[in-house]
Design an enzyme around this catalytic site. Structure first.
Site, PDB file in Angstrom:
ATOM      1  N   ASP A  74       0.859  -1.175   0.000  1.00 13.23           N
ATOM      2  CA  ASP A  74       0.000   0.000   0.000  1.00 13.23           C
ATOM      3  C   ASP A  74       0.904   1.236   0.000  1.00 13.23           C
ATOM      4  O   ASP A  74       1.875   1.302   0.766  1.00 13.23           O
ATOM      5  CB  ASP A  74      -0.898   0.009   1.239  1.00 13.23           C
ATOM      6  N   ILE A  75       0.612   2.198  -0.870  1.00 16.41           N
ATOM      7  CA  ILE A  75       1.424   3.415  -0.932  1.00 16.41           C
ATOM      8  C   ILE A  75       1.130   4.273   0.301  1.00 16.41           C
ATOM      9  O   ILE A  75      -0.033   4.583   0.590  1.00 16.41           O
ATOM     10  CB  ILE A  75       1.122   4.218  -2.215  1.00 16.41           C
ATOM     11  N   GLU A 119      -4.760   2.397  -4.158  1.00 17.62           N
ATOM     12  CA  GLU A 119      -3.299   2.425  -4.127  1.00 17.62           C
ATOM     13  C   GLU A 119      -2.714   1.138  -3.557  1.00 17.62           C
ATOM     14  O   GLU A 119      -1.563   1.103  -3.107  1.00 17.62           O
ATOM     15  CB  GLU A 119      -2.811   3.629  -3.320  1.00 17.62           C
TER      16      GLU A 119
END
Length: 369
Positions: free
Chosen positions: A232-233, A275
């Site tokens: 996950d960003i 994301e």
């Protein structure tokens, strides 16, 4: 007519019948081969495997030592991309625009053409040198419905009786194979596009789950390990809020590309949603999976993301889970991914920009009430 002349005429007649019989037998054999080739192409919907199959079948049928294939880019449809020659491929793939004169000549001719003929018909054309570097003896257009899907490049030929030229019959044969190949490429391309996220060029979540289901079954039967990685960003919203949604899209595309570059061809990466990204590593245990996940994390952490002359620092958090029939026999793909997701959130809660391994509970252990 003398008896000897009659016998000679009879002998010649028998010889002609034998030759005709052999020719018909070869044609029947070749038709049977084409049917088998058609079945092989139609059953293979994996794009990469299909291209390899086309190359190897063409090599065997035409007695050449090598072959390469250009196909239209599935995303932009603007270039023919060389998908096979590994020694040619570095970070940037070799491309020929679909509007290039060499492509126009092949579509106009609608037949196999030698590099000498192509030079004559397209003298000084840009991208001709790209084909010349592959040392072709024949370039075959892959055409479907008056549409050029690609180019098959046949390389050095195994000479028979010092004759390396192609007969008219062989040229017809390779065009028949090319026609079958073009239809199969079109079908595989449609499947590839329908299962691919157009922004990141990674697979869709539902395709990932389908592949993961098959991988779990194979790992169970083969008593092997597989790994799921989830990323996950970190603080992704700030890129959209600070620089706009185009910047967010740039970050997503760049992160996806870096993830892809750090995986093997046998691994499968997907855009899980927003994301979030997932990756399936075949035949990988804890040590290898953690090493891959950490390599992806550190690559992104150290990468210089430049958007509109702004240098962005992007980090990701990750989670890793391992399927093991003895230690972690998950009941479903959802459970498997959820384990990696739990590990991901541990990374988030412990400061972000790190990778956490999901530790399965030992058999027979129970949570305290």
């Amino acid at each position: 007519m003398s008896k000897k002349k009659a016998e000679n005429k009879k002998s010649e007649s028998q010889k002609e019948l034998l030759e005709q019989s052999l020719q018909y037998e070869k044609k029947i054999y070749d038709l049977e081969q084409l049917i088998d080739i058609a079945k092989s192409f139609c059953q293979n919907l994996d794009f990469v495997n299909l291209l390899e199959s086309i190359v190897y079948i063409s090599m065997a049928q035409m007695h050449v030592l090598g072959a390469e294939i250009f196909v239209r880019d599935l995303i932009t449809n603007e270039n023919f991309v060389l998908e096979t020659a590994k020694e040619f491929l570095n970070d940037e793939k070799v491309k020929i625009p679909v509007t290039a004169p060499v492509a126009s000549v092949l579509l106009h001719e609608k037949r196999p053409i030698t590099i000498a003929e192509l030079r004559e018909k397209c003298a000084g054309c840009k991208y001709l040198s790209t084909l010349e570097k592959l040392n072709p003896t024949l370039i075959v257009p892959l055409i479907q419905k008056s549409h050029l899907n690609g180019m098959l490049v046949l390389q050095e030929r195994i000479s028979i009786d010092d004759d390396a030229t192609y007969s008219e019959y062989e040229l017809n044969q390779i065009m028949a194979i090319a026609g079958l190949a073009s239809v199969a490429i079109n079908n595989a391309a449609l499947l590839e596009m329908s299962s691919t996220d157009m922004m990141t060029h990674l697979k869709h979540k539902y395709y990932f789950f389908n592949v993961l289901t098959e991988a779990i079954d194979a790992a169970f039967l083969g008593n092997k390990q597989i790994a799921v990685l989830m990323f996950d960003i970190d603080f992704f919203k700030k890129f959209n809020d600070t620089y706009g949604h185009e910047c967010g899209d740039f970050v997503l595309k760049s992160v996806a590309d870096l993830i892809r570059r750090n995986l093997r061809d046998s691994d499968v990466a997907s855009r899980y949603g927003g994301e979030e990204f997932t990756a399936l590593l075949i035949d990988s245990g804890k040590e290898e999976a953690m090493a891959v996940a950490e390599r992806i994390r550190s690559t992104i952490n150290e990468h210089d993301f430049v958007y509109n002359n702004q240098h962005l620092h992007v980090t990701i958090s990750g989670g890793v889970s391992i399927f093991d029939a003895q230690k972690n026999l998950v009941s479903s793909p959802n459970e498997f991914v959820n384990q990696a997701d739990q590990a991901l959130y541990m990374s988030k809660n412990n400061g972000r920009n790190k990778v956490t391994y999901f530790e399965p509970k030992p058999k027979g252990s129970y949570a305290k009430k």
